[in-house]
Design a protein around this motif. Structure first.
Motif, short mmCIF file in Angstrom:
data_model
loop_
_atom_site.label_atom_id
_atom_site.label_comp_id
_atom_site.label_asym_id
_atom_site.label_seq_id
_atom_site.Cartn_x
_atom_site.Cartn_y
_atom_site.Cartn_z
N VAL A 99 6.63 1.82 -11.08
CA VAL A 99 5.91 0.91 -10.19
C VAL A 99 6.94 0.30 -9.24
O VAL A 99 7.99 -0.17 -9.69
CB VAL A 99 5.19 -0.21 -10.99
N TYR A 100 6.63 0.33 -7.97
CA TYR A 100 7.53 -0.23 -6.96
C TYR A 100 6.93 -1.55 -6.50
O TYR A 100 5.82 -1.60 -5.95
CB TYR A 100 7.74 0.77 -5.82
N LEU A 101 7.68 -2.61 -6.74
CA LEU A 101 7.22 -3.95 -6.45
C LEU A 101 7.93 -4.50 -5.22
O LEU A 101 9.14 -4.34 -5.07
CB LEU A 101 7.52 -4.89 -7.63
N PRO A 113 1.21 -6.57 -5.64
CA PRO A 113 0.55 -5.90 -6.77
C PRO A 113 1.28 -4.64 -7.23
O PRO A 113 1.02 -4.14 -8.32
CB PRO A 113 -0.83 -5.55 -6.22
N GLY A 114 2.16 -4.13 -6.39
CA GLY A 114 2.91 -2.94 -6.77
C GLY A 114 2.25 -1.64 -6.33
O GLY A 114 1.04 -1.58 -6.10
N SER A 129 0.85 -1.19 0.00
CA SER A 129 0.00 0.00 0.00
C SER A 129 0.88 1.24 0.00
O SER A 129 2.03 1.18 0.45
CB SER A 129 -0.93 0.02 1.23
N PRO A 130 0.39 2.35 -0.56
CA PRO A 130 -0.84 2.43 -1.32
C PRO A 130 -0.68 1.78 -2.69
O PRO A 130 0.43 1.42 -3.06
CB PRO A 130 -1.06 3.94 -1.45
N ARG A 131 -1.73 1.64 -3.42
CA ARG A 131 -1.63 1.10 -4.77
C ARG A 131 -1.23 2.18 -5.77
O ARG A 131 -0.56 1.89 -6.76
CB ARG A 131 -2.96 0.49 -5.19
N TYR A 132 -1.62 3.41 -5.51
CA TYR A 132 -1.28 4.52 -6.39
C TYR A 132 -0.90 5.73 -5.53
O TYR A 132 -1.45 5.92 -4.45
CB TYR A 132 -2.47 4.91 -7.28
N LYS A 133 0.04 6.52 -6.06
CA LYS A 133 0.46 7.73 -5.35
C LYS A 133 0.92 8.75 -6.37
O LYS A 133 1.72 8.42 -7.26
CB LYS A 133 1.59 7.40 -4.37
N ILE A 134 0.40 9.95 -6.22
CA ILE A 134 0.83 11.06 -7.08
C ILE A 134 1.38 12.15 -6.19
O ILE A 134 0.72 12.58 -5.25
CB ILE A 134 -0.35 11.61 -7.92
N ILE A 135 2.61 12.57 -6.46
CA ILE A 135 3.24 13.62 -5.67
C ILE A 135 3.94 14.59 -6.61
O ILE A 135 4.13 14.30 -7.80
CB ILE A 135 4.25 13.07 -4.65
#
Lengths: 115, 110
Positions: free
Chosen positions: A89-91, A108-109, A7-13
């Motif tokens: 994507v960070y796995l 899931p990344g 987590s999180p699945r998505y992040k925008i910074i």
């Protein structure tokens, strides 16, 4: 068995901001990995833990990236400050035992976008 | 340093046709070779490893040390084989660090 959780699945910074990702490996898996996958490329290892010790961090940009696995279970990966080229994507993956034959199980990344 | 090359980013075949996904590696030692697959909206997962000499979902791969290749083959492709395929290796001295190729997107058309 439950899989690797992230987590999180998505992040925008925005660039120069900080961000942290969390990973919970499969129960009992001693080895944990963080990979970075840039669009159009294969995953690249950032850091490998064996229990709570670092085994390989040779490809981790240590001026801005850090990771920890304090109790040998969960792990966090931090970027501070983020750059545009960190968009990826960070796995997280985990593996039981020491043998390289053992399968790595991937989460899931987390998709990071740096604006 | 070791390197894995997958020369085709995209590969398209028709259902029932044979398919071969190419993988070449550069490493002077004795690596372990793997194929990983990622189906749409699913996680990256292991498909097969050369040490097991197994056939998974009809796929096989033979390690050719002379040509430093580990091509993935299936005699009759199915639509459900459409996915991203990654070839990867582990150096015998690197513990378990996977070095991945850039991947091949396989599309099997009906």
């Amino acid at each position: 068995e439950a899989g690797v959780a992230q987590s999180p699945r998505y992040k925008i910074i925005e660039k120069r901001q900080s961000v942290a990702f969390w990973c919970n490996p499969i129960s009992g898996h001693a080895t944990l990995y963080w990979y970075q996958q840039i669009l159009g490329q294969g995953p690249k290892l950032l850091i490998q833990f064996q229990n709570n010790g670092v085994v390989d961090d040779s490809q981790l940009p240590k001026d801005r990236f850090s990771a920890e696995r304090l109790k040998g279970v969960d792990s966090t990966l931090k970027i501070q400050p983020a750059k545009l080229e960190d968009s990826a994507v960070y796995l997280c993956a985990s593996k039981s035992g020491r043998g390289s034959y053992n399968e790595q199980f991937f989460g899931p990344g987390t998709r990071l976008t740096v604006l | 340093a070791q390197r894995v090359t997958q020369p085709e980013k995209l590969l398209s075949v028709f259902k029932g046709a044979p398919v071969e996904l190419k993988c070449n590696y550069s490493y002077s030692g004795s690596p372990e070779l793997f194929w990983y697959v990622q189906y749409s909206r699913q996680r990256l997962q292991l498909l097969l490893r050369h040490i097991s000499r197994e056939s998974i979902k009809g796929f096989t791969a033979d390690l050719n040390k002379g040509e430093t290749s580990f091509h993935l083959k299936k005699p009759f492709a199915q639509e459900e084989d459409s996915a991203m395929y990654y070839c990867a290796l582990i150096k015998e001295t690197s513990g378990s660090r996977l070095t991945f190729g850039e991947g091949t997107q396989l599309t099997v058309n009906p």
